[in-house]
Design an enzyme around this catalytic site. Structure first.
Site, PDB file in Angstrom:
ATOM      1  N   SER A 135      -2.010   5.406   2.448  1.00 18.82           N
ATOM      2  CA  SER A 135      -2.598   6.653   1.970  1.00 18.82           C
ATOM      3  C   SER A 135      -1.644   7.830   2.159  1.00 18.82           C
ATOM      4  CB  SER A 135      -3.918   6.918   2.693  1.00 18.82           C
ATOM      5  OG  SER A 135      -3.695   7.094   4.075  1.00 18.82           O
ATOM      6  N   SER A 166       2.253   7.586  -7.999  1.00 18.71           N
ATOM      7  CA  SER A 166       2.660   7.049  -6.699  1.00 18.71           C
ATOM      8  C   SER A 166       3.184   5.634  -6.913  1.00 18.71           C
ATOM      9  CB  SER A 166       1.478   7.049  -5.722  1.00 18.71           C
ATOM     10  OG  SER A 166       1.895   6.612  -4.443  1.00 18.71           O
ATOM     11  N   CYS A 200       6.980   1.783  -3.390  1.00 18.25           N
ATOM     12  CA  CYS A 200       8.060   2.339  -2.573  1.00 18.25           C
ATOM     13  C   CYS A 200       9.071   1.289  -2.127  1.00 18.25           C
ATOM     14  CB  CYS A 200       7.475   3.036  -1.347  1.00 18.25           C
ATOM     15  SG  CYS A 200       6.591   1.919  -0.215  1.00 18.25           S
TER      16      CYS A 200
END
Length: 338
Positions: A320, A37, A40
């Site tokens: 999350s 992850s 971003c």
């Protein structure tokens, strides 16, 4: 026979040095599955969109490059990011590296709304399997899908419910979602007004010989939206009701800011209060952390440690993932063709 896999969960950060990454990839874990992850910010619409030119993208690309040199590379990979990553040059480099490493990929852009949850949080996901492993439905290899149908048994019913398409498709998606009231703290909210503290019983307060009504009012008052914010930002607020079937994505800045960080709740039923009433009359409030967790499909017994403050809880929830989306993706990733 059920197989067990070692997982390596990497939330890559700019501060990770190359030698640290090298140690992780080459020696430390030898994990079967990597869950990635990366930051971003290089791909968000609000950002500068520097993509791989952003320093925060470096560690992710470095990990993928080192994977080619690993003595025991992973056999599966799961990667998540914001919508927009799929059009970036980082995505192009990722696919090139995965193909060179012998991986087959299937990509998805999915939202909790496609799984019946009234929460608009579309995200990009990449699933990868290293040959000779293969996906259960190989016809979707090297494709970007906007539908969850490969993950579910009832393919025909969900094939047309996608996150992009006609107004009729959007309306059908809304109708497939549960109302927001199912995710609120009080399931019997139709009979229990948000401010009707006289009907709320608190066992903890009774044990402490405290007035449960005063305790409930005090705890809920912190979620009320100040009238000054309504005056200033009312026209920019996304307001939903208990009977609504959609709310906006909650970001890590929810509760700190009201514009563009997530929906606000008018807790009275629309038919009782009337949607034409002024914003101040509707007693707007923030969703509680428990309610945000519910919309992320967290288990009912999930709790934050007591020392985690309110703003930090919102920040953690804003960063999350939706369990309703990730669970079927991982199940599909781990399933072998029959």
């Amino acid at each position: 026979m059920r197989k067990w896999y070692k997982l390596l969960i990497l939330t890559t950060k700019q501060t990770m040095y190359t030698n640290t990454i090298s140690v992780i990839v080459h020696t430390s874990y030898q994990a079967h599955v990597w869950l990635l992850s990366p930051p971003c910010q290089p791909y968000t619409r609000q950002g500068l969109q520097k993509q791989s030119g952003d320093a925060r993208a470096f560690s992710f690309l470095k990990i993928l490059e080192l994977m080619l040199q690993a003595s025991r590379p992973p056999v599966m990979l799961f990667m998540e990011n914001v919508v927009g990553f799929e059009t970036s040059d980082t995505h192009t480099k990722m696919i090139e590296i995965l193909e060179k490493a012998g991986f087959s990929t299937q990509e998805f852009i999915l939202s909790p709304m496609q799984f019946g949850v009234p929460y608009s949080r579309p995200r990009y996901f990449c699933l990868a399997k290293r040959k000779p492993l293969s996906f259960q439905k190989q016809l979707h290899n090297n494709q970007l899908l906007w539908s969850p149908s490969p993950l579910l048994d009832n393919d025909a019913d969900l094939e047309s419910i996608e996150t992009h398409g006609s107004q009729a498709t959007s309306d059908k998606l809304l109708l497939s979602c549960e109302p927001i009231c199912r995710f609120l703290d009080h399931s019997n909210h139709r009979e229990l007004s948000f401010y009707d503290a006289s009907s709320i019983q608190s066992e903890v307060a009774l044990e402490k010989n405290e007035d449960p009504n005063e305790q409930v009012i005090e705890s809920f008052n912190q979620y009320l939206v100040p009238s000054g914010l309504i005056d200033r930002w009312g026209s920019a607020m996304d307001i939903v009701y208990p009977d609504s079937r959609r709310c906006c994505c909650f970001t890590k800045s929810y509760y700190r800011y009201v514009k563009g960080t997530g929906s606000l709740l008018a807790p009275f039923e629309a038919e009782r209060m009337g949607k034409a009433h002024s914003l101040k009359e509707q007693k707007l409030r923030y969703f509680t952390p428990r309610e945000v967790a519910n919309l992320h499909s967290f288990p009912k017994d999930f709790q934050f440690p007591q020392h985690i403050g309110l703003r930090q809880r919102y920040a953690l929830l804003g960063n999350s993932l939706s369990v309703a989306v990730v669970a079927p993706l991982l199940r599909y990733l781990f399933t072998e063709p029959s």
